[in-house]
Design a protein around this motif. Structure first.
Motif, PDB file in Angstrom:
ATOM      1  N   LYS A 110       1.163  -1.382   0.136  1.00  0.00           N
ATOM      2  CA  LYS A 110       0.117   0.015  -0.124  1.00  0.00           C
ATOM      3  C   LYS A 110       0.573   1.327  -0.275  1.00  0.00           C
ATOM      4  O   LYS A 110       0.114   2.157  -1.084  1.00  0.00           O
ATOM      5  CB  LYS A 110      -0.173  -0.202   1.134  1.00  0.00           C
ATOM      6  CG  LYS A 110      -2.345  -1.004   1.353  1.00  0.00           C
ATOM      7  CD  LYS A 110      -2.713  -0.997   2.461  1.00  0.00           C
ATOM      8  CE  LYS A 110      -3.668  -2.550   1.961  1.00  0.00           C
ATOM      9  NZ  LYS A 110      -5.304  -2.471   3.175  1.00  0.00           N
ATOM     10  N   PRO A 131      -8.658  -3.893  -2.958  1.00  0.00           N
ATOM     11  CA  PRO A 131     -10.177  -4.111  -3.135  1.00  0.00           C
ATOM     12  C   PRO A 131     -10.915  -2.851  -4.250  1.00  0.00           C
ATOM     13  O   PRO A 131     -11.910  -3.616  -5.039  1.00  0.00           O
ATOM     14  CB  PRO A 131     -11.297  -3.923  -2.073  1.00  0.00           C
ATOM     15  CG  PRO A 131     -10.268  -3.581  -0.855  1.00  0.00           C
ATOM     16  CD  PRO A 131      -8.827  -3.721  -1.413  1.00  0.00           C
ATOM     17  N   ASP A 132     -10.293  -1.866  -3.883  1.00  0.00           N
ATOM     18  CA  ASP A 132     -10.553  -1.099  -5.037  1.00  0.00           C
ATOM     19  C   ASP A 132      -9.536  -0.303  -5.952  1.00  0.00           C
ATOM     20  O   ASP A 132     -10.125   0.907  -6.434  1.00  0.00           O
ATOM     21  CB  ASP A 132     -10.490   0.605  -4.019  1.00  0.00           C
ATOM     22  CG  ASP A 132     -11.856   0.384  -2.791  1.00  0.00           C
ATOM     23  OD1 ASP A 132     -13.389  -0.624  -3.223  1.00  0.00           O
ATOM     24  OD2 ASP A 132     -11.727   1.120  -2.076  1.00  0.00           O
ATOM     25  N   ASP A 134      -7.970   0.458  -9.623  1.00  0.00           N
ATOM     26  CA  ASP A 134      -8.605   0.810 -10.798  1.00  0.00           C
ATOM     27  C   ASP A 134      -9.137  -0.729 -11.935  1.00  0.00           C
ATOM     28  O   ASP A 134     -10.377  -1.073 -12.926  1.00  0.00           O
ATOM     29  CB  ASP A 134      -8.134   1.658 -11.633  1.00  0.00           C
ATOM     30  CG  ASP A 134      -7.790   2.706 -10.752  1.00  0.00           C
ATOM     31  OD1 ASP A 134      -8.611   4.110 -10.287  1.00  0.00           O
ATOM     32  OD2 ASP A 134      -7.051   3.130 -10.690  1.00  0.00           O
ATOM     33  N   LYS A 136      -9.184  -4.991 -12.684  1.00  0.00           N
ATOM     34  CA  LYS A 136      -8.241  -6.521 -11.926  1.00  0.00           C
ATOM     35  C   LYS A 136      -8.162  -7.440 -12.815  1.00  0.00           C
ATOM     36  O   LYS A 136      -9.186  -7.358 -13.700  1.00  0.00           O
ATOM     37  CB  LYS A 136      -8.752  -6.926 -10.860  1.00  0.00           C
ATOM     38  CG  LYS A 136      -9.316  -5.881 -10.051  1.00  0.00           C
ATOM     39  CD  LYS A 136      -9.594  -6.493  -8.636  1.00  0.00           C
ATOM     40  CE  LYS A 136     -10.538  -5.687  -7.439  1.00  0.00           C
ATOM     41  NZ  LYS A 136     -11.576  -5.683  -6.431  1.00  0.00           N
ATOM     42  N   ASP A 190     -15.098  -9.171  -9.573  1.00  0.00           N
ATOM     43  CA  ASP A 190     -14.498  -8.187 -10.254  1.00  0.00           C
ATOM     44  C   ASP A 190     -13.178  -7.776 -11.283  1.00  0.00           C
ATOM     45  O   ASP A 190     -13.425  -7.139 -11.851  1.00  0.00           O
ATOM     46  CB  ASP A 190     -14.956  -6.884 -10.273  1.00  0.00           C
ATOM     47  CG  ASP A 190     -14.073  -6.172  -8.624  1.00  0.00           C
ATOM     48  OD1 ASP A 190     -13.376  -6.542  -8.410  1.00  0.00           O
ATOM     49  OD2 ASP A 190     -13.718  -5.003  -8.484  1.00  0.00           O
TER      50      ASP A 190
END
Length: 220
Positions: A110, A131-132, A134, A136, A190
């Motif tokens: 991170k 998880p966020d 842009d 994956k 996603d």
């Protein structure tokens, strides 16, 4: 912009991520290098968990990231060329399953991704660490193809390798990665899945670049 690629060992994550980083003009972050760095530290301490836990908080392990390289240092000495050794490979699943190590790697990832455009690859980035993100992706391939790739990679490093043993090692790693209690390997809901078994390297790189181009105009 943050792009992540997850998937099992030998699926082509590292080579693909490096190529995408160069072509897209972003930095490359290899989470595996971090886990292998901690594993090398574990090996240096005689594979003794008590001694290992005593030193992991001393900040003697550090990393650098750029366009296509993730480098590791122990007490300022570069150890990148030792990360792929057989001994490290044999122990990395054990070390990577330790919650203390996963927390440290997650924090380091991170921090590395902060305020930079980058592509990161690993096993739980899209589900746990970012998880966020842009974009994956989840790269996979059948076990025989993955074994052939890893066998070639090992032999290119001038180390002896037996194809069937490499295959068994990958199957064991798959089992450990997908069944560990903390942050198991799985595809994010996603994530875009790419089976690299029969795609060429250029095709899989271009698939990812195409998806990046779709979102680039909307990123500021």
């Amino acid at each position: 912009m943050l792009i992540v690629i997850d998937g099992p060992a030998g699926a082509g994550k590292s080579s693909t991520a490096k190529a995408v980083a160069r072509k897209a003009g972003v930095d490359y972050i290899d989470s595996g290098a971090l886990y292998r760095g901690f594993t090398l530290l574990y090996v240096h301490n005689g594979q003794n968990k008590s001694k290992f836990f005593d030193v992991i908080d001393e900040e003697i392990l550090s990393f650098e990231f750029d366009r296509d390289t993730s480098k590791a240092f122990i007490r300022g000495e570069e150890v990148t060329d030792k990360l792929r050794s057989e001994e490290v490979t044999r122990n990395v699943s054990t070390v990577a399953a330790l919650p203390e190590v996963r927390r440290k790697v997650s924090a380091a990832l991170k921090n590395a991704a902060l305020s930079r455009n980058c592509i990161a690859e690993g096993r739980d980035l899209g589900t746990v660490v970012f998880p966020d993100a842009d974009l994956k992706f989840f790269l996979t391939a059948d076990i025989q193809e993955r074994a052939l790739r890893r066998h070639k990679e090992i032999r290119a490093g001038a180390e002896p390798a037996n194809l069937e043993q490499v295959k068994e090692n990958l199957l064991s790693r798959d089992h450990q990665d997908t069944n560990r209690a903390v942050d198991p390997l799985k595809k994010a809901d996603d994530a875009i899945e790419i089976d690299t078994t029969r795609t060429t390297f250029e095709e899989q790189v271009n698939m990812i670049l195409t998806e990046i181009q779709k979102i680039t105009p909307h990123k500021h």
